[in-house]
Design a protein around this motif. Structure first.
Motif, short mmCIF file in Angstrom:
data_model
loop_
_atom_site.label_atom_id
_atom_site.label_comp_id
_atom_site.label_asym_id
_atom_site.label_seq_id
_atom_site.Cartn_x
_atom_site.Cartn_y
_atom_site.Cartn_z
N MET A 12 0.81 -1.22 0.00
CA MET A 12 0.00 0.00 0.00
C MET A 12 0.84 1.27 0.00
O MET A 12 0.32 2.36 -0.18
N ASP A 13 2.15 1.15 0.20
CA ASP A 13 3.02 2.30 0.39
C ASP A 13 3.31 2.99 -0.94
O ASP A 13 3.66 2.34 -1.92
N TYR A 72 -11.20 3.59 -3.23
CA TYR A 72 -9.77 3.90 -3.34
C TYR A 72 -9.23 4.36 -1.98
O TYR A 72 -8.88 5.53 -1.79
N MET A 73 -9.17 3.43 -1.05
CA MET A 73 -8.89 3.76 0.34
C MET A 73 -7.41 3.90 0.66
O MET A 73 -7.04 4.34 1.74
N ALA A 74 -6.55 3.51 -0.26
CA ALA A 74 -5.10 3.70 -0.09
C ALA A 74 -4.50 4.02 -1.45
O ALA A 74 -3.55 3.40 -1.90
N GLY A 75 -5.08 5.06 -2.12
CA GLY A 75 -4.79 5.23 -3.53
C GLY A 75 -5.42 4.06 -4.26
O GLY A 75 -6.26 3.35 -3.73
N GLU A 76 -5.06 3.88 -5.52
CA GLU A 76 -5.56 2.71 -6.24
C GLU A 76 -4.49 2.16 -7.16
O GLU A 76 -3.66 2.89 -7.69
N ARG A 77 -4.52 0.85 -7.25
CA ARG A 77 -3.60 0.15 -8.15
C ARG A 77 -4.30 -0.03 -9.51
O ARG A 77 -4.83 0.93 -10.05
N LYS A 81 -2.86 8.91 -5.66
CA LYS A 81 -3.59 10.02 -5.04
C LYS A 81 -5.10 9.80 -5.05
O LYS A 81 -5.85 10.63 -4.52
N ALA A 82 -5.56 8.73 -5.66
CA ALA A 82 -7.00 8.44 -5.67
C ALA A 82 -7.52 8.30 -4.25
O ALA A 82 -6.81 7.83 -3.36
#
Length: 503
Positions: free
Chosen positions: A102-103, A349-354, A361-362
């Motif tokens: 998630m980083d 998009y709770m930790a940005g999105e892949r 930044k999502a």
């Protein structure tokens, strides 16, 4: 008792241990939690020493509760979360917490590398676009930001290979986790030393690559004392959690597809020919001769855990009185809401999105609220939003010729009949559910079973261990409302993405 197998799963929030007989039946299991640290915006890291402590505690508990003699364990398989960057010195000591999947702290380094080395060249070799979630830029972040640590690095390990090292004393890299580094040749399954040099990653950082089912060593005396296992027990190299879960769900042939319902969401389509797309994720399957074309999202079962943790106090209280779990009560609340959540749409998009948008930044968004909406709307919309993210990845894969027909669900989310049906309705795909809670640890155990010869091959392992528990067919009556909401879901991100960059 006949020989049995032990699977270790290094997840994001906890390690899970399960001991299986040869037929895939769970003889005993245990789980131990550990924290994720968020010291700065965009950072998410863990201490691998806490993984090892949890693994040892869970193994001892599983052996004790199952009354299993450690000598009955024929082999140990390990799976782990993706894209770690565990920096260890020549004595195997951890030099810093590892950034996890998630980083996104290395976003700036990714931009620089894509320009300096060339995004096209990186993709052509590794089959994956360079993103801050991957291991590559995290290594170079060490070099730039903590040079005192970087100067002492001997090897960079992945989550499962670190536990394998603690068990056996051998520093290794399995084939399926190679996709985290952009100096990995995705066609050949080997390190490319020229690209490593161009990226600025010393080749000596890269451990030797092993097939996932290969026995890389045996449990040492020190590890036996710490874990309760028997000294000399064989340990397989292991693999990526999603790949082991894919195996544990019974996906071993091209075209078969796993649906991920753990902390993260997504899917894995088994293919036997190299097929890469920068919007998706490509890695080797733990089954030899196959790749997995994957969609990986940050919003999966973790969305529901977050909702329950922050807003589930009432359900926890009622659950104590009724004997129901808070998540069961959440399901009941969501089931009372009509498909489409009366227009409430959630971007998960709770930790940005892949994949497929690759936007660190999502942000998570609820849209369509008014005074008539209830907690049930929030819960059902969250389920539907995760399903929309799954469909977005499936649609992307289909656009390049990788079509999934039937999805084989795994992970805790698959225990929810409602959520699984929502995913079937949104995607238009039939979903079958094997033993969802144990698919990942079962896949890890299968690797040890094949490696030690307990199974003659992967086909035999699957035929003996994987059984379908239930089946969900898409409901045509819900198609129109979900089509409308899905297109709104896509438009919401497109209209908000520029605004999200300022957060």
């Amino acid at each position: 008792m006949s020989a049995c197998l032990l699977g270790i799963d290094i997840g994001t929030s906890a390690c899970k241990i399960a001991i299986f007989d040869r037929g895939g039946q769970v003889l005993s299991a245990a789980t131990k939690d550990y924290p994720v640290y968020y010291p700065h915006p965009g950072w998410a890291e863990q201490n691998p020493e806490e993984w090892w402590t949890a693994v040892c505690q869970a193994i001892k508990e599983a052996l004790r509760q199952g009354k299993i003699d450690p000598g009955e364990i024929a082999g140990v398989g390990i799976d782990g979360q993706s894209w770690s960057a565990i920096a260890v010195d020549e004595d195997g000591r951890i030099l810093a917490n590892t950034p996890i999947w998630m980083d996104t702290r290395a976003a700036g380094i990714c931009r620089e590398l894509n320009e300096a080395v060339g995004a096209d060249a990186l993709f052509a070799l590794s089959g994956n676009s360079l993103q801050p979630s991957y291991t590559t830029a995290k290594i170079l972040w060490y070099k730039r930001e903590i040079p005192e640590v970087y100067s002492r690095i001997d090897k960079i390990l992945q989550s499962n290979s670190y536990i394998a090292y603690r068990l056996t004393g051998e520093m290794t890299q399995d084939l399926s986790q190679g996709y985290g580094l952009h100096c990995f040749d995705m066609r050949k399954g080997i390190w490319d030393e020229t690209m490593a040099e161009r990226l600025g990653i010393p080749v000596r950082f890269l451990p030797p690559i092993h097939p996932c089912h290969e026995i890389i060593g045996t449990v040492t005396a020190e590890a036996a004392e710490a874990s309760g296992l028997k000294q000399g027990t064989p340990v397989a190299a292991g693999g990526l959690d999603a790949a082991c879960g894919t195996l544990g769900a019974g996906v071993v042939r091209p075209g078969e597809t796993q649906e991920q319902g753990g902390q993260a969401g997504g899917m894995s389509i088994c293919i036997d020919r190299y097929k890469a797309d920068p919007r998706l994720i490509l890695g080797y399957h733990v089954v030899p001769g196959c790749w997995l074309l994957q969609g990986g999202t940050t919003g999966g079962g973790g969305v529901m855990r977050w909702l329950e943790k922050e807003f589930g106090a009432y359900e926890r209280l009622i659950g104590k009185e009724t004997g129901k779990s808070s998540l069961d009560l959440y399901n009941e609340a969501a089931e009372a809401i009509a498909p489409g959540s009366d227009g409430v749409i959630f971007l998960p998009y709770m930790a940005g999105e892949r994949s497929p948008i690759w936007d660190p930044k999502a942000r998570g968004v609820y849209y369509g609220l008014d005074f008539s909406k209830t907690k049930g709307h929030f819960i059902r919309a969250a389920m539907e939003g995760v399903a929309f993210a799954l469909r977005h990845n499936l649609d992307t894969a289909e656009s390049i010729g990788a079509k999934a027909e039937v999805l084989r669900a795994m992970g805790g989310s698959a225990n929810s009949l409602l959520w699984t049906q929502v995913k079937a309705d949104v995607t238009g795909k039939t979903i079958v559910v094997p033993a969802s809670d144990t698919a990942t640890t079962l896949g890890a155990a299968m690797l040890a079973g094949v490696g030690t010869g307990l199974y003659k091959n992967f086909d035999e392992a699957v035929s003996l261990t994987v059984q379908t528990r239930r089946r969900h067919e898409p409901n045509p009556a819900n198609r129109e409302i979900y089509e409308k909401n899905y297109h709104t879901y896509l438009k919401l991100y497109e209209q908000l993405k520029d605004l999200m960059q300022d957060t």
